[in-house]
Design a protein around this motif. Structure first.
Motif, PDB file in Angstrom:
ATOM      1  N   TYR A  47       0.624  -0.851  -0.332  1.00 35.71           N
ATOM      2  CA  TYR A  47       1.284   0.192  -0.079  1.00 35.71           C
ATOM      3  C   TYR A  47       0.498   1.458  -0.284  1.00 35.71           C
ATOM      4  O   TYR A  47      -0.074   1.557  -1.157  1.00 35.71           O
ATOM      5  N   GLN A  48       0.516   2.324   0.530  1.00 35.25           N
ATOM      6  CA  GLN A  48      -0.171   3.800   0.285  1.00 35.25           C
ATOM      7  C   GLN A  48       0.841   4.983   0.578  1.00 35.25           C
ATOM      8  O   GLN A  48       1.275   4.971   1.716  1.00 35.25           O
ATOM      9  N   LYS A  49       0.976   5.706  -0.402  1.00 32.97           N
ATOM     10  CA  LYS A  49       1.770   7.022  -0.290  1.00 32.97           C
ATOM     11  C   LYS A  49       0.684   8.005   0.284  1.00 32.97           C
ATOM     12  O   LYS A  49      -0.398   7.829   0.274  1.00 32.97           O
ATOM     13  N   PRO A  50       1.352   9.144   0.957  1.00 33.05           N
ATOM     14  CA  PRO A  50       0.423  10.121   1.450  1.00 33.05           C
ATOM     15  C   PRO A  50      -0.499  10.773   0.378  1.00 33.05           C
ATOM     16  O   PRO A  50      -0.042  10.917  -0.720  1.00 33.05           O
ATOM     17  N   HIS A  51      -1.549  10.667   0.668  1.00 34.61           N
ATOM     18  CA  HIS A  51      -2.885  11.293  -0.312  1.00 34.61           C
ATOM     19  C   HIS A  51      -3.175  10.552  -1.620  1.00 34.61           C
ATOM     20  O   HIS A  51      -3.486  11.106  -2.630  1.00 34.61           O
ATOM     21  N   GLN A  52      -2.720   9.345  -1.293  1.00 36.73           N
ATOM     22  CA  GLN A  52      -2.953   8.583  -2.527  1.00 36.73           C
ATOM     23  C   GLN A  52      -3.740   7.183  -2.176  1.00 36.73           C
ATOM     24  O   GLN A  52      -3.655   6.890  -1.028  1.00 36.73           O
ATOM     25  N   PRO A  53      -4.408   6.667  -3.077  1.00 31.87           N
ATOM     26  CA  PRO A  53      -5.064   5.331  -2.852  1.00 31.87           C
ATOM     27  C   PRO A  53      -4.270   4.196  -2.467  1.00 31.87           C
ATOM     28  O   PRO A  53      -2.959   4.273  -3.095  1.00 31.87           O
ATOM     29  N   LYS A  54      -4.593   3.195  -1.664  1.00 32.99           N
ATOM     30  CA  LYS A  54      -3.746   1.916  -1.292  1.00 32.99           C
ATOM     31  C   LYS A  54      -3.611   1.157  -2.961  1.00 32.99           C
ATOM     32  O   LYS A  54      -4.725   1.182  -3.615  1.00 32.99           O
ATOM     33  N   GLU A  55      -2.511   0.806  -2.909  1.00 34.42           N
ATOM     34  CA  GLU A  55      -2.030  -0.047  -4.035  1.00 34.42           C
ATOM     35  C   GLU A  55      -1.466  -1.599  -3.883  1.00 34.42           C
ATOM     36  O   GLU A  55      -0.794  -1.650  -2.843  1.00 34.42           O
ATOM     37  N   PHE A  56      -1.930  -2.576  -4.257  1.00 37.05           N
ATOM     38  CA  PHE A  56      -1.270  -3.853  -4.280  1.00 37.05           C
ATOM     39  C   PHE A  56       0.067  -3.801  -5.020  1.00 37.05           C
ATOM     40  O   PHE A  56      -0.106  -3.520  -6.430  1.00 37.05           O
ATOM     41  N   ARG A  57       0.907  -4.291  -4.638  1.00 40.06           N
ATOM     42  CA  ARG A  57       2.303  -4.423  -5.172  1.00 40.06           C
ATOM     43  C   ARG A  57       3.031  -5.597  -5.122  1.00 40.06           C
ATOM     44  O   ARG A  57       2.690  -6.449  -3.870  1.00 40.06           O
ATOM     45  N   ILE A  58       3.647  -6.172  -5.900  1.00 37.91           N
ATOM     46  CA  ILE A  58       4.561  -7.501  -5.824  1.00 37.91           C
ATOM     47  C   ILE A  58       5.987  -7.031  -6.160  1.00 37.91           C
ATOM     48  O   ILE A  58       6.380  -6.456  -7.285  1.00 37.91           O
ATOM     49  N   VAL A  59       6.792  -6.961  -5.335  1.00 37.26           N
ATOM     50  CA  VAL A  59       8.322  -6.503  -5.459  1.00 37.26           C
ATOM     51  C   VAL A  59       9.256  -7.531  -5.308  1.00 37.26           C
ATOM     52  O   VAL A  59       9.088  -8.713  -4.512  1.00 37.26           O
TER      53      VAL A  59
END
Length: 185
Positions: free
Chosen positions: A37-49
Motif C-alpha cells: 500500500y502506498q499513500k501519496p508522498h509516502q514510501p510503500k508499506e506491506f500490510r496484512i489486513v
C-alpha cells in the motif's frame, strides 16, 4: 445487466481489476489480505489486513479493515493498493463493528454527536438541489426568491466542506459558523 443501461460517476479513481477482485473475494470468504500500500508522498508499506467492509464514496472505493501492522481499524483507498493477495487465514468480524459509523468517521475525527448544517443555494442551483436526496433526513426550505435552504445532520464537517465548495458561488453555509467560515469564497 443489459447494455441498454450504464452508470457513471465523475472523477472515478483508477482501481486495478485484480485489486477489486481480491478484496471482494476476501470479504466474501472472511480471509486476510496481504498487500503493498502506498499513500501519496509516502514510501510503500506491506500490510496484512482483515477486511471488514467495502464502500464507495466520492468516486473512490474504500476498504475498512483491521490492520495488523497498526493494530487498529484503518481505511484503505483501493486505488493505492499496488499488490494484493488473498491469504488462507480466516478471521472473525467484530460483533460491535458498525459500517455506517465507520464510514462517518472516515478522513476526519468524527463529531461525538451529529451537528445540524444549513446551506443556502442560489436560485440558479436550486432546481438541481431539489431533484436529489443529498443526505438522509434532509429538509428543503424553498424561498420565494427561488433559492433553497438544505438542512441536514452530519458527523464529519470535513466531507461537507468539500461538498459545499464543489458548488462554488451558488452555495453559502448558514451554519455552523465554523463551516461557514471555512467555505466562504
Amino acid at each position: 445487466l443489459s447494455p441498454a443501461y450504464s452508470f457513471t460517476q465523475p472523477r472515478q479513481a483508477v482501481i486495478a481489476p485484480a485489486v477489486f477482485d481480491a478484496v471482494t473475494k476476501a470479504l466474501d470468504r472472511k480471509k486476510i489480505l496481504k498487500m503493498e500500500y502506498q499513500k501519496p508522498h509516502q514510501p510503500k508499506e506491506f500490510r496484512i489486513v482483515e477486511p471488514w467492509h467495502l464502500f464507495f464514496s466520492d468516486g473512490q472505493a474504500y476498504l475498512i479493515a483491521h490492520c495488523r501492522k497498526r493494530g487498529a481499524k484503518r481505511t484503505f483507498a483501493l486505488s493505492r493498493i499496488l499488490w494484493i493477495e488473498v491469504g488462507e487465514e480466516g478471521f472473525t468480524l467484530p460483533e460491535n463493528f458498525n459500517p455506517e459509523e465507520a464510514r462517518h468517521a472516515m478522513k476526519a475525527v468524527p463529531l461525538e454527536q451529529g451537528i445540524e448544517v444549513a446551506v443556502l443555494f442560489h436560485a440558479y442551483e436550486a432546481p438541481f438541489i431539489k431533484e436529489r436526496q443529498w443526505f438522509e433526513g434532509q429538509t428543503l426550505i424553498e424561498d420565494p426568491s427561488g433559492s433553497v435552504i438544505l438542512k441536514f445532520q452530519t458527523r464529519s464537517l470535513f466531507e461537507i466542506k468539500k461538498w459545499v465548495l464543489s458548488f462554488g458561488w451558488t452555495a453559502r453555509v448558514l451554519y455552523p459558523e465554523e463551516l461557514a467560515r471555512d467555505t466562504a469564497l
